[in-house]
Every structure is written in C-alpha cells, then in structure tokens.
Design an enzyme around this catalytic site. Structure first.
Site, short mmCIF file in Angstrom:
data_model
loop_
_atom_site.label_atom_id
_atom_site.label_comp_id
_atom_site.label_asym_id
_atom_site.label_seq_id
_atom_site.Cartn_x
_atom_site.Cartn_y
_atom_site.Cartn_z
N CYS A 156 11.39 -15.61 -59.88
CA CYS A 156 11.58 -14.82 -61.10
C CYS A 156 11.01 -13.41 -61.01
CB CYS A 156 11.04 -15.57 -62.31
SG CYS A 156 12.07 -17.02 -62.69
N LYS A 181 14.01 -16.17 -71.74
CA LYS A 181 15.13 -15.95 -70.82
C LYS A 181 15.63 -17.29 -70.28
CE LYS A 181 12.12 -14.91 -66.81
NZ LYS A 181 12.55 -15.97 -65.91
N ASP A 224 6.68 -15.34 -66.89
CA ASP A 224 6.71 -16.81 -66.86
C ASP A 224 5.38 -17.49 -66.52
OD1 ASP A 224 9.34 -16.17 -67.30
OD2 ASP A 224 10.12 -17.10 -65.48
#
Ligand code: TIU
Length: 225
Positions: free
Chosen positions: A167, A134, A29
């Site tokens: 995450c 995701k 990310d």
C-alpha cells in the site's frame, strides 16, 4: 516553526525541498488488521510482529508533526459491511480458509466499523485529521484523497505506514503520477518481508527518484524543529 519557510531534508537520491504548508503527513493503513494477530495480515500467512518496529518512529513523527501544526491524514484499507465494494477477485485471492468479511477475533476481517479495521491506538487520529477509507491498495483509487489534497493546496507528502511494497508503494506511485512529491522515511514504513522492505524503498529512490525520495525519521524531525 514558520510553516511557510522552505527547508531542505537530507534524502536520497538528493535533498527534498520541504514546504511545510504544502506538505501532508499521510499515514497508510496502520490498522489492527495488519499489525495485530488475528487480522487480515495474519490471515494471509504473515508474521505481524515484523511490522511493529514502525510504530515508535511513527509516534515520534506524528507527535512532532502535530506540534508543528501541519496537516495529518490517515488511511484505512477495508470494505463496506455488505462487501459491495469488494472485487470478487480480491475476495478469493490467496485461497485462504478465512476470507475478507469472515468473522475473526477482531470482528469481520477488513470490514469498516469492525475493531480490526480501526487504526492502532498508538497512532489514533485526533480531531481535524482526515481518515480516508480505501477499498484498494492505493490511497487514490476510489477515494476523495486527491480532491482533498488539491483543495487544501497540498503538493507534497511524507508517506509512512504499511506495507512498504504494497500500500505504501502503490500510493506513492499513484501520487507521483498525479504530480505530488513524496518523501518516505524508511523507519516509518514496514514490510512482512525484510527483502521487500529494502527493495520497496530502493524502487522509489532509484533512477533519480523515479517515484520519490527516501530518508529516515530523524532527518524529517530535524526539519520540524
Ligand atoms: N498484504 C500486504 O502486504 N499489504 C496489504 O494487503 N495492504 C497494505 O499494504 N496496507
């Protein structure tokens, strides 16, 4: 480098048995929405400048990993433009004035295809590197990551990116439960909160490496030479 040759990387709680041909670099990310002003991270009330210190170490590690010819994968957190994969609970959480899907300076917040959703230019994927989109915090939930790793014979991952306690930690825990060994270089992960950066890393390596191993990028780079 000889990709089939196992080598040890100095790490905590003990040395990591690095098998290059079975190990993917998974960058979590590193998106404009988390690292640049006007995106999801700032919408949640965070100072996004805290995360930027992870960029340069990731650039060095990514360059060395590519030069060694090893597998690279990237993830992006975000949702379909119609928000059909966005749980209502996630949309309303935080009671923010601006929500996921609303217009922002980098396009609609955390929506696939918008400028803010994309990976920062410094770490932009190249041809042959999988990008896993995701909808959740963990990279395994509702994605094809596990299938790809198994098909490629990957059993271990160096996990980097943001944020350390959200995450990155969620993904390392998901990976651990699926039988993967994860090594986390501390300077290649970032948190908006210094205390969570520290605790997030300690949680991974505690209890004999309950979720995985922690090192720093210089030690991974040394193993790539
Ligand atoms: N808010 C926060 O710290 N993180 C996220 O929402 N997503 C990721 O960590 N990528």
């Amino acid at each position: 480098m000889n990709p089939t040759h196992m080598r040890l990387i100095d790490a905590e709680p003990y040395a990591f048995s690095f098998e290059p041909d079975r190990c993917a670099l998974l960058i979590i990310d590193m998106q404009r929405d988390f690292l640049e002003p006007g995106g999801f991270g700032e919408m949640l009330g965070n100072d996004v400048s805290e995360l930027r210190r992870a960029i340069a170490p990731n650039q060095r590690l990514l360059a060395a990993w590519r030069a060694a010819g090893l597998r690279v994968m990237h993830t992006r957190e975000g949702h379909r433009p119609d928000l059909a994969d966005l749980p209502p609970a996630k949309r309303i959480r935080g009671r923010c004035a601006t929500r996921i899907g609303d217009a922002g300076p980098m396009g609609r917040i955390l929506v696939r295809g918008e400028a803010g959703h994309d990976i920062i230019p410094e770490l932009y994927p190249v041809a042959g590197e999988a990008v896993v989109d995701k909808p959740g915090k963990g990279a395994f939930h509702a994605t094809d990551l596990d299938a790809m790793l198994r098909n490629l014979g990957i059993t271990q991952m160096v996990v980097t990116g943001v944020t350390t306690e959200v995450c990155v930690n969620t993904t390392v825990r998901e990976a651990n439960d699926r039988g993967y060994d994860c090594l986390v270089p501390s300077d290649c992960v970032g948190s908006y909160f210094p205390e969570f950066q520290d605790a997030g890393l300690r949680m991974i390596k505690a209890q004999g490496g309950i979720f995985g191993w922690v090192t720093d990028s210089t030690k991974v780079l040394a193993a790539l030479l």
